[in-house]
Design an enzyme around this catalytic site. Structure first.
Site, short mmCIF file in Angstrom:
data_model
loop_
_atom_site.label_atom_id
_atom_site.label_comp_id
_atom_site.label_asym_id
_atom_site.label_seq_id
_atom_site.Cartn_x
_atom_site.Cartn_y
_atom_site.Cartn_z
N HIS A 1 -8.91 4.11 -0.39
CA HIS A 1 -9.43 2.88 0.22
C HIS A 1 -9.20 2.81 1.72
CE1 HIS A 1 -9.67 0.23 -3.68
NE2 HIS A 1 -10.23 1.42 -3.82
N ASN A 2 -8.11 3.40 2.21
CA ASN A 2 -7.75 3.26 3.63
C ASN A 2 -7.99 4.53 4.43
OD1 ASN A 2 -5.00 1.72 2.09
ND2 ASN A 2 -6.63 0.54 3.06
N ARG B 1 -14.84 -1.63 6.24
CA ARG B 1 -13.59 -2.34 6.56
C ARG B 1 -12.78 -1.60 7.62
NH1 ARG B 1 -12.98 -3.51 0.09
NH2 ARG B 1 -14.56 -5.15 0.07
N ARG C 1 15.72 7.57 3.23
CA ARG C 1 16.86 6.91 2.61
C ARG C 1 16.43 6.05 1.43
NH1 ARG C 1 19.31 5.08 8.45
NH2 ARG C 1 20.52 6.97 8.88
N CYS D 1 11.17 8.58 8.39
CA CYS D 1 12.41 8.08 9.01
C CYS D 1 13.26 7.53 7.88
CB CYS D 1 12.12 7.07 10.12
SG CYS D 1 11.33 5.54 9.59
N GLY D 2 14.22 6.68 8.19
CA GLY D 2 15.12 6.20 7.14
C GLY D 2 14.40 5.39 6.08
N THR D 3 13.67 4.39 6.55
CA THR D 3 12.90 3.55 5.62
C THR D 3 11.43 3.92 5.56
OG1 THR D 3 12.40 2.00 7.39
CG2 THR D 3 14.39 1.56 6.08
N ARG E 1 -17.85 0.57 0.93
CA ARG E 1 -17.36 -0.70 1.50
C ARG E 1 -16.04 -0.49 2.26
NH1 ARG E 1 -15.82 -0.37 -3.73
NH2 ARG E 1 -13.81 -1.20 -4.39
N HIS E 2 -15.31 0.53 1.90
CA HIS E 2 -14.03 0.79 2.59
C HIS E 2 -14.26 1.31 4.00
CE1 HIS E 2 -12.25 -0.06 -1.22
NE2 HIS E 2 -12.92 0.93 -1.80
N ASP F 1 12.74 11.73 11.94
CA ASP F 1 13.99 11.56 12.69
C ASP F 1 15.14 12.11 11.84
OD1 ASP F 1 14.60 9.62 10.81
OD2 ASP F 1 14.79 7.97 12.23
N HIS F 2 16.36 11.86 12.29
CA HIS F 2 17.54 12.41 11.58
C HIS F 2 17.61 11.91 10.14
CE1 HIS F 2 18.45 8.65 13.58
NE2 HIS F 2 19.39 8.41 12.67
#
Ligand code: RB5
Length: 142
Positions: free
Chosen positions: A97-98, A135, A108, A64-66, A131-132, A7-8
């Site tokens: 792992h993920n 899960r 930001r 995005c910002g956060t 094992r991952h 985004d912006h």
């Protein structure tokens, strides 16, 4: 191939990281936004994630910002595993792992050099499986 969307509030960091990824030899595709004019992050999460369906080889960066909103939006899609990373260690674990296929960043929050290091770690770390994998399969059963 790495897809980019923002985004912006993530626009500037997106431009920086596209150049960074290109410099590392990666092909990139920019899904916008194209300026700092206010837009809605779900629109860019949706466009990038829909383009990733049935393309497990593609990774994406969403900003995005956060990093929170665009990450929440991306994870609505069952084929997306989006991870908000503030450090290279988190990016390493998100991949190992993920098996994250989307890196989310806060434009930001995270400074450019650190964001570059996070991206490099994300792109160079392999999923460990084992094992991952079990899960992740459990998550798919929700
Ligand atoms: C936009 O102001 C901001 O809310 C957005 O970029 C993001 O931080 C949302 O999670």
């Amino acid at each position: 191939m790495i897809y980019f969307g923002a985004d912006h509030a993530g626009f500037h960091l997106k431009q920086v990281l596209i150049r960074h990824a290109n410099g590392l030899g990666h092909e990139t595709k920019d899904f916008g936004t194209d300026s700092e004019a206010s837009v809605d992050y779900p629109d860019f999460a949706k466009e990038v994630c829909l383009a990733m369906e049935d393309h497990p080889e593609i990774q994406a960066v969403l900003i995005c910002g956060t990093g929170n909103g665009i990450c929440i939006a991306a994870n609505r899609f069952p084929w997306i595993r989006a991870a908000l990373c503030r450090t290279p260690m988190e990016a390493q674990m998100a991949r190992a792992h993920n098996n994250a296929n989307v890196l989310c960043l806060g434009g930001r929050v995270t400074a450019e050099p650190l964001a570059g290091a996070i991206l490099e770690t994300f792109l160079t770390t392999e999923f460990e499986g084992g094992r991952h994998e079990r899960r992740l399969e459990k998550i798919q059963e929700f």
